[in-house]
Design a protein around this motif. Sequence first.
Motif, PDB file in Angstrom:
ATOM      1  N   GLU A  84      51.366  48.878  26.116  1.00 58.29           N
ATOM      2  CA  GLU A  84      51.273  49.398  24.757  1.00 58.29           C
ATOM      3  C   GLU A  84      51.183  48.256  23.754  1.00 58.29           C
ATOM      4  OE1 GLU A  84      54.457  52.083  24.015  1.00 58.29           O
ATOM      5  OE2 GLU A  84      53.739  53.578  25.458  1.00 58.29           O
ATOM      6  N   GLN A  85      50.187  48.351  22.878  1.00 60.61           N
ATOM      7  CA  GLN A  85      49.933  47.315  21.886  1.00 60.61           C
ATOM      8  C   GLN A  85      50.264  47.828  20.488  1.00 60.61           C
ATOM      9  OE1 GLN A  85      48.674  44.103  23.009  1.00 60.61           O
ATOM     10  NE2 GLN A  85      49.397  45.144  24.857  1.00 60.61           N
ATOM     11  N   PRO A  86      50.702  46.935  19.593  1.00 65.51           N
ATOM     12  CA  PRO A  86      51.079  47.366  18.239  1.00 65.51           C
ATOM     13  C   PRO A  86      49.898  47.658  17.330  1.00 65.51           C
ATOM     14  CG  PRO A  86      51.322  45.004  18.454  1.00 65.51           C
ATOM     15  CD  PRO A  86      50.993  45.518  19.820  1.00 65.51           C
ATOM     16  N   GLY A  87      48.703  47.225  17.711  1.00 68.00           N
ATOM     17  CA  GLY A  87      47.542  47.416  16.865  1.00 68.00           C
ATOM     18  C   GLY A  87      46.281  47.680  17.660  1.00 68.00           C
ATOM     19  N   SER A  88      45.302  48.314  17.023  1.00 69.02           N
ATOM     20  CA  SER A  88      44.035  48.622  17.678  1.00 69.02           C
ATOM     21  C   SER A  88      43.277  47.362  18.078  1.00 69.02           C
ATOM     22  CB  SER A  88      43.166  49.475  16.750  1.00 69.02           C
ATOM     23  OG  SER A  88      43.799  50.697  16.453  1.00 69.02           O
ATOM     24  N   ALA A  89      43.280  46.375  17.178  1.00 70.69           N
ATOM     25  CA  ALA A  89      42.554  45.136  17.460  1.00 70.69           C
ATOM     26  C   ALA A  89      43.118  44.433  18.687  1.00 70.69           C
ATOM     27  CB  ALA A  89      42.605  44.214  16.250  1.00 70.69           C
ATOM     28  N   SER A  90      44.440  44.466  18.847  1.00 71.23           N
ATOM     29  CA  SER A  90      45.046  43.782  19.989  1.00 71.23           C
ATOM     30  C   SER A  90      44.711  44.470  21.305  1.00 71.23           C
ATOM     31  CB  SER A  90      46.567  43.679  19.814  1.00 71.23           C
ATOM     32  OG  SER A  90      47.156  44.949  19.678  1.00 71.23           O
ATOM     33  N   VAL A  91      44.484  45.776  21.276  1.00 73.15           N
ATOM     34  CA  VAL A  91      44.033  46.477  22.484  1.00 73.15           C
ATOM     35  C   VAL A  91      42.688  45.928  22.933  1.00 73.15           C
ATOM     36  CG1 VAL A  91      43.234  48.684  23.421  1.00 73.15           C
ATOM     37  CG2 VAL A  91      45.278  48.621  22.003  1.00 73.15           C
ATOM     38  N   VAL A  92      41.752  45.851  21.995  1.00 73.36           N
ATOM     39  CA  VAL A  92      40.392  45.416  22.346  1.00 73.36           C
ATOM     40  C   VAL A  92      40.374  43.942  22.742  1.00 73.36           C
ATOM     41  CG1 VAL A  92      37.992  45.328  21.579  1.00 73.36           C
ATOM     42  CG2 VAL A  92      39.491  47.170  20.779  1.00 73.36           C
ATOM     43  N   GLN A  93      41.137  43.124  22.040  1.00 74.52           N
ATOM     44  CA  GLN A  93      41.222  41.705  22.400  1.00 74.52           C
ATOM     45  C   GLN A  93      41.808  41.526  23.799  1.00 74.52           C
ATOM     46  OE1 GLN A  93      40.026  39.111  20.968  1.00 74.52           O
ATOM     47  NE2 GLN A  93      39.605  39.718  18.862  1.00 74.52           N
ATOM     48  N   SER A  94      42.797  42.345  24.150  1.00 74.47           N
ATOM     49  CA  SER A  94      43.398  42.264  25.481  1.00 74.47           C
ATOM     50  C   SER A  94      42.391  42.650  26.555  1.00 74.47           C
ATOM     51  CB  SER A  94      44.628  43.183  25.565  1.00 74.47           C
ATOM     52  OG  SER A  94      45.637  42.770  24.672  1.00 74.47           O
ATOM     53  N   VAL A  95      41.618  43.682  26.290  1.00 70.45           N
ATOM     54  CA  VAL A  95      40.588  44.102  27.240  1.00 70.45           C
ATOM     55  C   VAL A  95      39.547  43.002  27.420  1.00 70.45           C
ATOM     56  CG1 VAL A  95      38.685  45.714  27.618  1.00 70.45           C
ATOM     57  CG2 VAL A  95      40.906  46.567  26.846  1.00 70.45           C
ATOM     58  N   ALA A  96      39.189  42.357  26.321  1.00 72.58           N
ATOM     59  CA  ALA A  96      38.163  41.311  26.380  1.00 72.58           C
ATOM     60  C   ALA A  96      38.599  40.097  27.185  1.00 72.58           C
ATOM     61  CB  ALA A  96      37.801  40.872  24.957  1.00 72.58           C
ATOM     62  N   SER A  97      39.900  39.944  27.395  1.00 74.45           N
ATOM     63  CA  SER A  97      40.407  38.731  28.058  1.00 74.45           C
ATOM     64  C   SER A  97      40.467  38.821  29.570  1.00 74.45           C
ATOM     65  CB  SER A  97      41.815  38.412  27.527  1.00 74.45           C
ATOM     66  OG  SER A  97      42.734  39.414  27.932  1.00 74.45           O
ATOM     67  N   SER A  98      40.197  39.992  30.150  1.00 75.04           N
ATOM     68  CA  SER A  98      40.332  40.145  31.602  1.00 75.04           C
ATOM     69  C   SER A  98      39.274  41.083  32.144  1.00 75.04           C
ATOM     70  CB  SER A  98      41.731  40.668  31.948  1.00 75.04           C
ATOM     71  OG  SER A  98      41.875  40.834  33.339  1.00 75.04           O
ATOM     72  N   ILE A  99      38.622  40.682  33.227  1.00 71.03           N
ATOM     73  CA  ILE A  99      37.494  41.418  33.784  1.00 71.03           C
ATOM     74  C   ILE A  99      37.890  42.798  34.291  1.00 71.03           C
ATOM     75  CG2 ILE A  99      37.745  40.448  36.106  1.00 71.03           C
ATOM     76  CD1 ILE A  99      34.404  41.137  34.357  1.00 71.03           C
ATOM     77  N   ASN A 100      39.116  42.972  34.787  1.00 71.73           N
ATOM     78  CA  ASN A 100      39.515  44.249  35.398  1.00 71.73           C
ATOM     79  C   ASN A 100      40.294  45.150  34.450  1.00 71.73           C
ATOM     80  OD1 ASN A 100      41.674  42.312  35.608  1.00 71.73           O
ATOM     81  ND2 ASN A 100      42.738  43.702  36.985  1.00 71.73           N
ATOM     82  N   SER A 101      40.235  44.890  33.158  1.00 70.12           N
ATOM     83  CA  SER A 101      41.012  45.647  32.186  1.00 70.12           C
ATOM     84  C   SER A 101      40.239  46.835  31.629  1.00 70.12           C
ATOM     85  CB  SER A 101      41.450  44.730  31.041  1.00 70.12           C
ATOM     86  OG  SER A 101      40.301  44.180  30.403  1.00 70.12           O
ATOM     87  N   ILE A 102      40.990  47.795  31.090  1.00 72.79           N
ATOM     88  CA  ILE A 102      40.420  48.960  30.421  1.00 72.79           C
ATOM     89  C   ILE A 102      41.435  49.435  29.389  1.00 72.79           C
ATOM     90  CG2 ILE A 102      41.298  50.499  32.250  1.00 72.79           C
ATOM     91  CD1 ILE A 102      38.921  52.376  31.627  1.00 72.79           C
ATOM     92  N   GLY A 103      40.961  49.856  28.226  1.00 73.80           N
ATOM     93  CA  GLY A 103      41.867  50.299  27.182  1.00 73.80           C
ATOM     94  C   GLY A 103      41.195  51.275  26.237  1.00 73.80           C
ATOM     95  N   TYR A 104      41.990  52.004  25.475  1.00 75.42           N
ATOM     96  CA  TYR A 104      41.464  52.936  24.474  1.00 75.42           C
ATOM     97  C   TYR A 104      41.882  52.477  23.079  1.00 75.42           C
ATOM     98  CZ  TYR A 104      46.173  54.942  24.174  1.00 75.42           C
ATOM     99  OH  TYR A 104      47.522  55.114  23.986  1.00 75.42           O
ATOM    100  N   SER A 105      40.973  52.655  22.125  1.00 74.66           N
ATOM    101  CA  SER A 105      41.223  52.244  20.742  1.00 74.66           C
ATOM    102  C   SER A 105      40.173  52.886  19.862  1.00 74.66           C
ATOM    103  CB  SER A 105      41.150  50.719  20.629  1.00 74.66           C
ATOM    104  OG  SER A 105      41.352  50.291  19.297  1.00 74.66           O
ATOM    105  N   GLY A 106      40.358  52.827  18.543  1.00 71.14           N
ATOM    106  CA  GLY A 106      39.325  53.292  17.637  1.00 71.14           C
ATOM    107  C   GLY A 106      38.057  52.474  17.799  1.00 71.14           C
ATOM    108  N   ILE A 107      36.905  53.115  17.690  1.00 68.86           N
ATOM    109  CA  ILE A 107      35.646  52.407  17.940  1.00 68.86           C
ATOM    110  C   ILE A 107      35.332  51.374  16.870  1.00 68.86           C
ATOM    111  CG2 ILE A 107      34.642  54.322  19.235  1.00 68.86           C
ATOM    112  CD1 ILE A 107      32.907  54.889  16.732  1.00 68.86           C
TER     113      ILE A 107
END
Length: 321
Positions: free
Chosen positions: A204-227
């Motif tokens: 769980e991330q405190p912000g939408s931007a941090s979700v997407v940044q976390s996904v961008a940092s790892s090849i096997n990641s997946i996350g949901y956030s505002g588009i």
Amino acid sequence: MCKISAVVLLIMFSFSSYANKMEVDELPDYQKRSGISDTISSVGSDTLASLITLWAQEFHNIYPNINMQIQASGSSTAPTALTEGTSQFGPMSRPMKAKEIEAFERQYGYPPVSLKVAIDAIGIFVHKDNPIKGLNFEQLDAIFSSTMQCGGTKPLDRWQQLGIQSDWARLGFQLFGRNSVSGTYGYFKQHALCGGDFKRGVNEQPGSASVVQSVASSINSIGYSGIGYQVSKARLLPLARKGSDYVEPTRENILTGRYPLARYLYLYVNKDPLKPLPVSEAEFLKFIFSKQGQLGVEKDGYVPLSSELAKSELNKVGLEL
């Protein structure tokens, strides 16, 4: 399979009558007034943080003596701040719950006013090099939920189970999402997981931007956030309610209701039905629903309102464009 409520379907398909660029251009330009000076505070949604900040900066450019104070800790913080009188505006990425409205009414004797200010969609993000073509709701349920109430029959734990052949696909998913105070969390839980429980492994991330940044940092990641929160190393996936009839989260698909995870974004206001709003608050709202304000919606990655809807929302607080 996930059952979308009739109300949600009505909202989604009504999008087709809403904003397009031509209608935004039909909105009037904001007309500056003289003598505006005040401090305006906003407490609430992180999803709306960037848009509220953009509006605040442009409004401050018009009125240098306006001081905007913005706190974006999640939608659940907005009702309390409005009820306690610590903010004039409460941005939320979901409608207020009945108990939140009741608490406000006990304090003031009337309900808060709900204003639709933009249209958003929840996106599923993966690393840009992930070759997956798309996902359906049953797969999302099996990836993110421990209870699988949307049709999943067995948990999905790694990309290999979805047919990905790369070496990294044998690794387990790295799951990212919002925290429980977020309206995005509640919306995704209700509509993508059919009200089911999240897996414990969702980071769980405190912000939408941090979700997407976390996904961008790892090849096997997946996350949901505002588009509206996109970065170069993360990719938005097309989604299907079932099967593989994937729909891209484009403006057109959101407006027509084809994209299955779309929603309104709200701004709640403490408006006494027997009194006009303070001038500074009224002018900020008139700016939001003006041509400049709704072009800001588009600039920030969301879908603006039509001129008709903008005018009707503003009328809820006794104002006209």
